[in-house]
Design an enzyme around this catalytic site. Structure first.
Site, PDB file in Angstrom:
ATOM      1  N   TYR A   1      20.382  28.222   9.542  1.00  0.00           N
ATOM      2  CA  TYR A   1      19.329  29.117  10.032  1.00  0.00           C
ATOM      3  C   TYR A   1      19.219  29.106  11.551  1.00  0.00           C
ATOM      4  O   TYR A   1      19.314  28.044  12.180  1.00  0.00           O
ATOM      5  CB  TYR A   1      17.970  28.711   9.448  1.00  0.00           C
ATOM      6  CG  TYR A   1      17.814  29.070   7.991  1.00  0.00           C
ATOM      7  CD1 TYR A   1      17.836  30.396   7.564  1.00  0.00           C
ATOM      8  CD2 TYR A   1      17.604  28.072   7.033  1.00  0.00           C
ATOM      9  CE1 TYR A   1      17.676  30.720   6.219  1.00  0.00           C
ATOM     10  CE2 TYR A   1      17.434  28.388   5.702  1.00  0.00           C
ATOM     11  CZ  TYR A   1      17.480  29.707   5.297  1.00  0.00           C
ATOM     12  OH  TYR A   1      17.317  30.024   3.984  1.00  0.00           O
TER      13      TYR A   1
ATOM     14  N   LYS B   1       0.844  -1.200   0.000  1.00  0.00           N
ATOM     15  CA  LYS B   1       0.000   0.000   0.000  1.00  0.00           C
ATOM     16  C   LYS B   1       0.884   1.258   0.000  1.00  0.00           C
ATOM     17  O   LYS B   1       2.107   1.158   0.224  1.00  0.00           O
ATOM     18  CB  LYS B   1      -0.905  -0.010   1.228  1.00  0.00           C
ATOM     19  CG  LYS B   1      -0.155   0.042   2.547  1.00  0.00           C
ATOM     20  CD  LYS B   1      -1.089  -0.208   3.716  1.00  0.00           C
ATOM     21  CE  LYS B   1      -0.328  -0.190   5.023  1.00  0.00           C
ATOM     22  NZ  LYS B   1      -1.154  -0.665   6.146  1.00  0.00           N
TER      23      LYS B   1
HETATM   24  C1  LIG Z   1      -0.456  -1.797   6.604  1.00  0.00           C
HETATM   25  C2  LIG Z   1      -1.071  -3.062   7.017  1.00  0.00           C
HETATM   26  C3  LIG Z   1      -0.285  -4.190   7.276  1.00  0.00           C
HETATM   27  C4  LIG Z   1       1.236  -4.152   7.266  1.00  0.00           C
HETATM   28  O1  LIG Z   1       1.671  -3.553   8.451  1.00  0.00           O
HETATM   29  P1  LIG Z   1       3.231  -3.425   8.808  1.00  0.00           P
HETATM   30  O2  LIG Z   1       3.245  -2.892  10.181  1.00  0.00           O
HETATM   31  O3  LIG Z   1       3.804  -2.469   7.818  1.00  0.00           O
HETATM   32  O4  LIG Z   1       3.803  -4.779   8.670  1.00  0.00           O
HETATM   33  C5  LIG Z   1      -0.921  -5.379   7.581  1.00  0.00           C
HETATM   34  N1  LIG Z   1      -2.267  -5.441   7.645  1.00  0.00           N
HETATM   35  C6  LIG Z   1      -3.060  -4.381   7.411  1.00  0.00           C
HETATM   36  C7  LIG Z   1      -4.529  -4.522   7.516  1.00  0.00           C
HETATM   37  C8  LIG Z   1      -2.487  -3.152   7.099  1.00  0.00           C
HETATM   38  O5  LIG Z   1      -3.275  -2.100   6.868  1.00  0.00           O
END
Ligand SMILES: *Cc1c(COP(=O)(O)O)cnc(C)c1O
Length: 374
Positions: free
Chosen positions: A262, A35
């Protein structure tokens, strides 16, 4: 010449990290979670490294289309399911498996005209209180789905809120097991933290051992430790999936009492050799990182000096220069990841200095940073 900043995606490291996640749950199939454009790495750029996964999990329909466009014919799971009824047409057409976490999604399915049956992952809210049916409503949701001709197969899933911390997964695991005990179907429970900490033969707490059919690792695939600083990526045997590198574009030899950047946030307590690096917050390097944030120059550890500006930041070259390391204009700077000499600066260390997580740094790399795959 473009600015010397460059992000490199390491295909072999992604492969290694996926194998590492599998090692923790050898009997489970693995979703590679891609994702947010593969946590900022680019779905197309990580595909080669992660294609030995059993499926790809994501949440934008556009990203699902991109995975199919790469030629992936295996499972693709929409982690949040559909957002509106016509998304189901795409699920039918591209054979996307989808999460069902609320009644409205069952309503949409019930009204959907399809020839092929859908594979759905029914989500339980076992305590995180984000998505999913309450344990008490879970069985009736399952029964309703099971009666739909549009549904072929139902798998069971939940998500842990504290797999990375002291609370652990015990409470949620117990709820999930209690309310799914006699339901058929594959189970999917574990993100990276639950996979590494709570699976396999050597869980952090043997009373909280998770067994499932599908693990869902995300962050670990990209080489960040899900429970840093309790464990480092090196302790989990994870390799950096991405390196953010740049170069020194100027040096300044300053006297005691002189300042850098800065707000004169850094004041030299001794004669100091300052390196100016072509990387700033407009590249996605956190502005909040204070003096002392770790950085590698020519593969040697040193620290940042003063405030991060939009296009530049400053590093301390004094000790390296005194030690005889040749550093100056054009020297390689590793903001996180692996230097040419093999030295690693974990993204988690920089994230910690910024008061955040490796996740946010990965996802926050700016579009102006060129990315390549090796
Ligand atoms: C993002 C997500 C994961 C992966 O999580 P990580 O902490 O990056 O391993 C697994 N399951 C769901 C439902 C997620 O949204």
């Amino acid at each position: 010449m473009p600015r010397p900043i460059l992000a490199t995606i390491h295909t072999a490291a992604l492969q290694h990290n996926l194998a590492r996640a599998r090692l923790a749950a050898p009997d489970a199939k693995a979703w590679a979670v891609v994702k947010a454009n593969a946590y900022g790495h680019g779905i197309e750029r990580v595909y080669q490294g992660l294609r030995s996964a059993d499926g790809f999990a994501l949440l934008d329909l556009d990203e699902a289309q991109r995975v199919r466009a790469l030629g992936w014919r295996g499972p693709v799971l929409l982690l949040e399911g559909v957002f509106e009824a016509r998304d189901l047409e795409l699920c039918s057409r591209l054979d996307l498996w989808h999460t069902v976490h609320c009644e409205e999604q069952i309503d949409m399915l019930a009204a959907h005209k399809t020839n092929g049956g859908h594979r759905v992952f029914l989500k339980m809210n076992s305590g995180m209180n984000r998505l999913g049916f309450t344990p008490q409503c879970y069985r009736s949701a399952w029964t309703r789905l099971n009666a739909l001709p549009q549904v072929d197969e139902i798998s069971l899933m939940t998500h842990f809120s504290d797999a990375d911390g002291a609370r652990g997964v015990g409470q949620q695991l117990q709820v999930f097991e209690q309310f799914t005990r006699d339901l058929p179907g594959e189970r999917s429970l574990s993100n990276s933290a639950a996979t590494l900490r709570h699976s396999g033969d050597n869980p952090v707490d043997p009373a909280q051992r998770v067994v499932s059919d599908w693990i869902r690792p995300g962050i670990a695939l990209y080489g960040s430790a899900p429970d840093f600083p309790a464990h480092s990526s090196a302790q989990w045997d994870l390799q950096p999936g991405i390196t953010l590198a740049s170069k020194i574009i100027a040096t300044q030899a300053i006297d005691t009492g002189a300042s850098v950047g800065y707000g004169s946030a850094f004041l030299a307590e001794r004669p100091t050799l300052v390196g100016v690096v072509a990387c700033g917050y407009a590249d996605g390097y956190p502005r909040i990182c204070p003096t002392g944030t770790p950085v590698l120059v020519a593969g040697h550890r040193t620290r940042t000096l003063g405030r991060v500006s939009m296009d530049m930041l400053a590093v301390d070259l004094t000790a390296l220069s005194e030690a005889g390391v040749p550093v100056g204009f054009g020297s390689e700077v590793t903001l996180w990841g692996r230097a040419a000499n093999g030295e690693v600066l974990a993204i988690d260390e920089v994230a910690q200095a910024a008061g955040t997580l490796g996740y946010e740094l990965m996802c926050g790399l700016a579009a102006r940073v060129p990315m390549v795959t090796n």
